[in-house]
Design an enzyme around this catalytic site. Structure first.
Site, PDB file in Angstrom:
ATOM      1  N   LYS A 170       0.808  -5.468  -8.936  1.00 39.71           N
ATOM      2  CA  LYS A 170       1.819  -5.095  -7.922  1.00 39.71           C
ATOM      3  C   LYS A 170       1.276  -5.974  -6.815  1.00 39.71           C
ATOM      4  O   LYS A 170       2.347  -6.123  -5.871  1.00 39.71           O
ATOM      5  CB  LYS A 170       1.558  -3.737  -7.805  1.00 39.71           C
ATOM      6  CG  LYS A 170       2.423  -3.026  -6.627  1.00 39.71           C
ATOM      7  CD  LYS A 170       3.865  -3.198  -6.695  1.00 39.71           C
ATOM      8  CE  LYS A 170       4.804  -2.867  -5.571  1.00 39.71           C
ATOM      9  NZ  LYS A 170       4.692  -1.426  -5.337  1.00 39.71           N
ATOM     10  N   LYS A 238       0.583  -2.800   4.649  1.00 44.46           N
ATOM     11  CA  LYS A 238      -0.804  -2.212   3.681  1.00 44.46           C
ATOM     12  C   LYS A 238      -0.710  -2.921   2.279  1.00 44.46           C
ATOM     13  O   LYS A 238      -1.938  -3.243   2.097  1.00 44.46           O
ATOM     14  CB  LYS A 238      -0.234  -0.757   3.480  1.00 44.46           C
ATOM     15  CG  LYS A 238      -1.452  -0.037   2.558  1.00 44.46           C
ATOM     16  CD  LYS A 238      -0.905   0.256   1.083  1.00 44.46           C
ATOM     17  CE  LYS A 238       0.206   0.904   1.166  1.00 44.46           C
ATOM     18  NZ  LYS A 238       0.389   1.111  -0.383  1.00 44.46           N
TER      19      LYS A 238
END
Length: 295
Positions: A170, A238
């Site tokens: 990811k 983030k």
């Protein structure tokens, strides 16, 4: 199957809805009640706490902003682990650090609870359509069990390695998306400044090697100045920090990811962190003068 779902945000709510539509018995929990009520109207059961979800479920899916929220929901007071039975399965579809995923897997194993880190890609469009791509980390049996559940929300399911591997993939995904967003933003800015037929230009670009899902979905939003959040810049920032940390551990250079992270940070500092990540074009426009909307 008895499934618990915790975290009904932009992605989580449609994902939980697909599980309900697939015929599973789904108990849902979210901090704000409105989305719980909406899913109850479709046949879900509203949970009163993470512990209540764990009590009712054999499989619990979490879809939360970051690792502290996942850890609190699982291990905090009235957390899932306080009631979830041994032999159950936790699937975390959040995007968190690989190290956090490995640590969570270890803590759950102490309770004889299996874990799969299963972050997703496809954005709010993919979540609503049930066509997400899921990258799964964990042992083979846990991944097999997770796949049986996640088939309701995904078009692509792939086992990519042991616990934590899903989060590493990811991180790579978010690097690619951010880079594509930046280049689409630069290209759109060029087209706007040079007087070409933009619709025709995007059509021909989408028919060649430059074609991408980002170009297809995000370029029209950039042109329309529609930055309604599907995936917020704050969250992408983030994720990019997770990618930079993973690159540091792997001792590799990722200069483009670093530059784009700084552009995203500039937007956050300007108060734009709550906008969709397609708003990355605003940072590029500011480097070249005012944007089309004068800001």
């Amino acid at each position: 199957m008895n499934i618990g779902f915790i975290g009904l945000g932009v992605m989580g709510e449609p994902m939980a809805g697909h599980l309900v539509d697939a015929g599973h018995d789904v108990v849902v929990f979210n901090r704000s009640r409105a989305k719980v009520d909406a899913l109850e109207a479709r046949g879900a059961v509203g949970g009163t706490s993470p512990a209540h979800v764990g009590e009712k479920a054999d499989v619990v899916i979490t879809m939360l902003p970051d690792s502290p929220e996942v850890e609190e929901v699982l291990f905090g007071d009235a957390g899932v682990v306080s009631t979830l039975r041994p032999g159950s399965l936790v699937i975390d579809c959040s995007t968190i650090s690989p190290d956090a995923a490995v640590a969570i897997a270890g803590r759950l194993a102490e309770h004889d609870i299996a874990f799969v880190d299963a972050p997703v890609s496809g954005g709010d469009v993919g979540a609503k359509a049930g066509t997400l791509a899921v990258m799964m980390g964990g042992d083979a049996d846990a991944v097999r069990r997770a796949s049986e559940v996640l088939t309701a929300v995904a078009a692509t399911l792939m086992h990519v390695g042991p616990a934590g591997s899903g989060q590493l993939v990811k991180a790579a995904n978010q690097m690619l998306v951010a880079g594509n967003l930046a280049l689409v933003g630069e290209a759109v800015t060029l087209l706007q400044r040079t007087g070409v037929d933009i619709d025709a230009a995007l059509a021909v670009l989408g028919g060649g090697l430059a074609a991408s899902k980002v170009l297809e979905v995000k370029a029209p939003k950039m042109l329309a100045r529609d930055f309604t959040p599907g995936f917020r810049l704050d969250l992408h920032h983030k994720d990019l920090k997770i990618a930079l940390a993973a690159a540091e551990r792997a001792q590799i250079a990722v200069p483009l990811t670093g530059v784009i992270t700084q552009l995203v940070q500039a937007l956050r500092s300007a108060g734009d962190g709550g906008l969709d990540h397609s708003a990355l074009i605003k940072a590029l426009e500011r480097l070249s003068g005012s944007s089309p909307d004068g800001r």
